[in-house]
Write an enzyme that holds these catalytic residues in place. Structure first.
Site, short mmCIF file in Angstrom:
data_model
loop_
_atom_site.label_atom_id
_atom_site.label_comp_id
_atom_site.label_asym_id
_atom_site.label_seq_id
_atom_site.Cartn_x
_atom_site.Cartn_y
_atom_site.Cartn_z
N GLU A 185 102.77 32.09 25.84
CA GLU A 185 101.98 33.34 26.45
C GLU A 185 101.69 32.60 28.23
OE1 GLU A 185 99.11 35.75 23.94
OE2 GLU A 185 98.48 33.71 24.06
N GLU A 190 101.81 38.43 26.52
CA GLU A 190 101.06 38.33 25.57
C GLU A 190 101.55 38.50 24.13
OE1 GLU A 190 96.67 40.43 24.36
OE2 GLU A 190 97.92 41.12 26.24
#
Length: 865
Positions: A185, A190
């Site tokens: 990430e 994400e």
């Protein structure tokens, strides 16, 4: 719920009834979580709405009867920022007193529970608080205004190594179950795990992720990857319907509200793929990969959790309204260089406007000390004229103070506001009898006054107004047979500074008005200006006693603005409809301008042709240009207002003999019979240089007045004394023919466009009506030749002309008209074309009328046409 539905309260507030509520820290912890959150949300939304709308009261019925405030506490877990605006009382009911949001203290214009505007902070998706959201919105606004290439080219944002690897994955097809990805990430990537309910989980979490990435230069969100181990988990193929989930995702993203600073109108752009996940060469399931493009402006997960009161109903703000409200700043008035901001909307309350004053006139603080001085051990009566009238008719009223000038019932004698130290302000409604209707009236006036003090006057402290009805002549001073709660002690004024701050807000209400700066202005202007002493004297007159008046006003003294405000006052004082009031002027443009403000308006010629059976009150504007060729208009107007069954109506006549544009009979009574007369001598509208020029012309008119103007009527207006920062521009050009005139105007307009002005800022006025059509094509051709060269820079500059009949049309149109037909109107920039054929006896008068139409820039061209 409206305050009118709460007569058991002894004060007038906007009340939000939230029903039954469980209180107490321990008791609320034992509640069902969903029910507890629902109660909290209802209360917080009500508090937020009142904070943004001038304050009020949240009322709840205590559900747990064994509740004890001292031992149990409240337990509502209110936001820290909101607590500064709340006071609580408890008894049979739980009352939360909400004051207005303070913009200066909070640094943002709007009270907000949650912005729902997200951004990426490192590897986290976080919601922006109000200050962060404001900073973000202002940064995007600045970039868009500057045309920053990085903000405009959404595809050219720099990428890092993680984004490159994520892009490779997004464009691939197969993954292995529990495979660890070769990237982690980041601010642009994400990972999310699928929830048990796939569709519901997507609807709850995806908008936040998309909003954050879109507001942070774009990126990827992968559903089906462990956010800590970066392992591929996916979703079992038996649980996922890719087609249905694609539909859910598309609907979810399309539903996200956006706010644009630019000319675009698109939603967030994205691409979606379902990546196959295999377990030992057998299809196990899918990873849902979404590529989010960087958004040009601001993308919200959903509408901000911010509320306001509208017509006694609570309404959630849209993303557009919320963002517009948040970024709002003090307006600039380049067309009015003599007007300066004195009270910023950023230092008061959410709904207040910037207060502008004329740089040579008194400011709010000075007016407060003049009209409402705070003196120890004394009561100030204002306005004195109202008090004198009241004292002559009702000898027992010497203890009442400030006339509010709000609409009243027939048996109400007056309303008086008592402001004193160590007390909550009290509104006394003095009437001939006590009844429920008068109590309702008093509550309505008190509520309106409080709202205006906060929302227009910008008062930021705790404020309540208690309405009390007093029957004149009764031994019982106040009829108060309904018991109810009172305001907390924090609502009492304890310092002189508090009282003066409230009185300064009262000054803004009484002296303030929404200026109609031009014929294009909307009724709800974005600014507030202050009346002069002379203007306030006119508007504070008791219309019931002063039903006729001749108002002689210098150029730019605000005659038309005052005429509109007088009509509003007539409607309130006499409880009549707009159609009961008639506005009469001489030209079509001014008639249409007034009609836009909902009043009945006609020209003199139309007035003479019709009967107007329902009209009770008449306002005449620009009367110096009226004529008697269709009949005696003054006698007809006077006869109409005299026929009322309840006494004569109001007849106010506004005029300026200096601006007469003809040599015919005006039809006004002789000056000695124009009684009473009020003179407005302050020339406020135009810049200093233009006003100085007007003064010089007025001197010439006094020396050689037209034959139809009484000499003694021209003894108005003292010469102004300007400071070092003289405003406005003036140019006078002589001896041009038609061709030269057209070329000169075109070249000057070209310079004005480059300086940021618009064609709608400009009026080209001719001293003779017949010259308008003769010069139209020549002017249009000359201007078109020069603006065509600017079209590649400014596409808006496809300039056209419109005459008075086309004032309501849209587009980039320069107004082209005669001085007479434009009487009473104004523009920022005026080109005045003076023909040698103008009648000499009124030459200076026509020149004055022409010059007075300009607010900031005036160009006088003497031409042979």
């Amino acid at each position: 719920m409206s305050f009118l539905a709460n007569l058991e309260l002894n004060f007038a507030e906007c009340v939000r009834d939230v029903g039954k509520v469980t209180l107490g820290v321990r008791q609320r912890e034992g509640m069902d979580a969903t029910h507890r959150m629902r109660q909290k949300d209802i209360i917080l939304q009500a508090v937020c709405a009142l904070l943004n709308s001038g304050g009020g009261l949240v009322r709840a019925e205590i559900e747990n009867r064994d509740y004890d405030f001292e031992t149990d506490g409240v337990g509502l877990d209110l936001p820290e920022l909101f607590r500064n605006y709340l006071d609580m009382l408890h008894g049979k009911l739980f009352l939360m007193y909400v004051s207005s949001w303070d913009v200066a203290a909070s640094h943002v214009r709007v009270a907000t529970l949650c912005s729902n505007l997200y951004h990426r902070c490192g590897t986290s998706t976080e919601v922006m608080n109000s200050e962060e959201a404001l900073t973000f919105l202002r940064r995007v606004q600045t970039l868009r205004n500057l045309g920053d290439p990085d903000s405009l080219n959404l595809q050219e944002a720099p990428v890092d190594d993680n984004q490159i690897l994520a892009s490779h994955l997004f464009n691939g097809q197969q993954l292995q179950y529990l495979e660890k990805l070769n990237f982690t990430e980041s601010p642009h990537i994400e990972f999310q795990r699928f929830s048990t309910d796939l569709s519901q989980g997507i609807r709850e979490r995806l908008p936040k992720s998309v909003s954050a990435l879109a507001n942070s230069k774009g990126g990827y969100v992968f559903f089906g990857v462990h956010d800590e181990t970066c392992q591929v988990i996916g979703c079992e193929k038996e649980r996922i319907n890719c087609l249905n989930l694609r539909t859910t995702i598309d609907a979810c993203i399309r539903k996200m509200p956006v706010y644009h600073f630019c000319a675009q109108n698109h939603k967030v752009q994205y691409a979606l793929k379902f990546l196959e996940v295999y377990d030992k060469k057998v299809l196990y399931g899918y990873v849902c990969a979404i590529k989010v493009e960087r958004f040009c402006c601001a993308a919200f997960a959903k509408a901000p959790d911010s509320w306001e009161m509208k017509d006694d109903n609570m309404k959630q703000l849209t993303a557009h309204d919320w963002a517009s409200w948040m970024i709002e700043t003090d307006p600039e008035l380049p067309s009015f260089p003599q007007m300066i901001p004195r009270r910023s909307m950023l230092n008061t309350t959410p709904r207040s406007r910037t207060v502008f004053i004329h740089k040579y006139l008194k400011c709010v603080e000075e007016l407060q000390k003049d009209y409402f001085p705070v003196l120890p051990n004394s009561i100030t009566y204002t306005p004195k004229s109202v008090c004198k009238d009241l004292f002559s008719d009702y000898r027992g009223l010497r203890n009442w103070a400030v006339d509010l000038g709000l609409q009243r019932r027939q048996d109400v004698i007056c309303d008086a506001l008592l402001i004193s130290p160590n007390n909550v302000p009290i509104l006394y409604t003095i009437c001939n009898k006590w009844d429920l209707e008068n109590r309702l009236y008093s509550m309505r006036v008190a509520h309106t006054l409080k709202q205006r003090l906060v929302n227009m006057g910008g008062y930021t402290g705790r404020l309540g107004i208690i309405p009390l009805v007093l029957q004149l002549g009764s031994e019982q001073r106040v009829r108060d047979d309904l018991e109810g709660p009172v305001y907390p002690e924090s609502y009492c004024f304890t310092t002189t500074q508090q009282v003066e701050a409230l009185l300064q807000s009262l000054v803004v209400i009484l002296f303030g008005f929404r200026p109609l700066f031009s014929e294009e202005s909307e009724p709800e202007s974005e600014t507030v200006a202050l009346l002069t002493d002379q203007q306030y004297e006119l508007l504070s007159r008791n219309l019931s006693k002063h039903r006729s008046l001749f108002v002689h006003g210098s150029p730019g003294s605000g005659k038309t603005t005052l005429a509109l405000k007088i009509m509003e006052k007539i409607r309130n004082v006499f409880n009549c409809q707009a159609d009961d009031i008639l506005y009469i002027c001489e030209n079509q443009s001014l008639k249409r301008f007034v009609r836009k403000n909902t009043f009945q308006a006609v020209t003199r010629k139309t007035f003479m042709k019709n009967t107007f059976d329902n009209v009770q009150h008449i306002i005449v504007d620009e009367a110096q240009n009226f004529r008697t060729e269709e009949g005696d208009w003054y006698a007809k107007a006077k006869a109409i207002v005299q026929r009322g069954r309840d006494g004569p109506g109001v007849l106010y006549i506004f005029l300026d003999y200096f601006q007469i544009c003809h040599l015919c009979c005006i039809g006004l009574p002789e000056l000695k019979h124009q009684r009473p007369i009020l003179k407005l001598t302050s020339m406020l509208r135009s810049g200093d240089n233009i006003t100085n020029y007007l003064q010089n012309i007025m001197h010439r008119i006094r020396e050689n007045p037209p034959p139809n103007v009484p000499q003694e009527a021209l003894t108005m207006a003292e010469d102004p004394v300007w400071g070092p920062d003289v405003t406005g521009s003036l140019e006078i050009i002589d001896d041009l023919n038609m061709e030269q005139m057209a070329v000169w105007v075109a070249e000057k307009c070209q310079d004005l466009w480059r300086s940021g002005f618009y064609p709608t800022d400009v009026a080209v006025l001719f001293s003779k009506a017949r010259d308008v059509e003769r010069c139209r094509e020549r002017l249009l051709l000359a201007i078109s030749k020069r603006t065509m060269s600017q079209l590649h820079e400014e596409p808006r500059l496809l300039v056209q002309f419109t005459e008075g009949e086309g004032l309501d049309s849209l587009g980039n149109q320069i107004l082209l008209d005669s001085v007479h037909r434009f009487s009473g109107m104004e523009r920022s920039i005026v080109f005045g074309i003076i023909s040698e054929r103008t009648e000499r006896p009124i030459f200076n008068n026509v020149l004055l009328c022409l010059a007075s139409r300009a607010r900031a820039h005036l160009y006088i061209i003497n031409a042979e046409l």
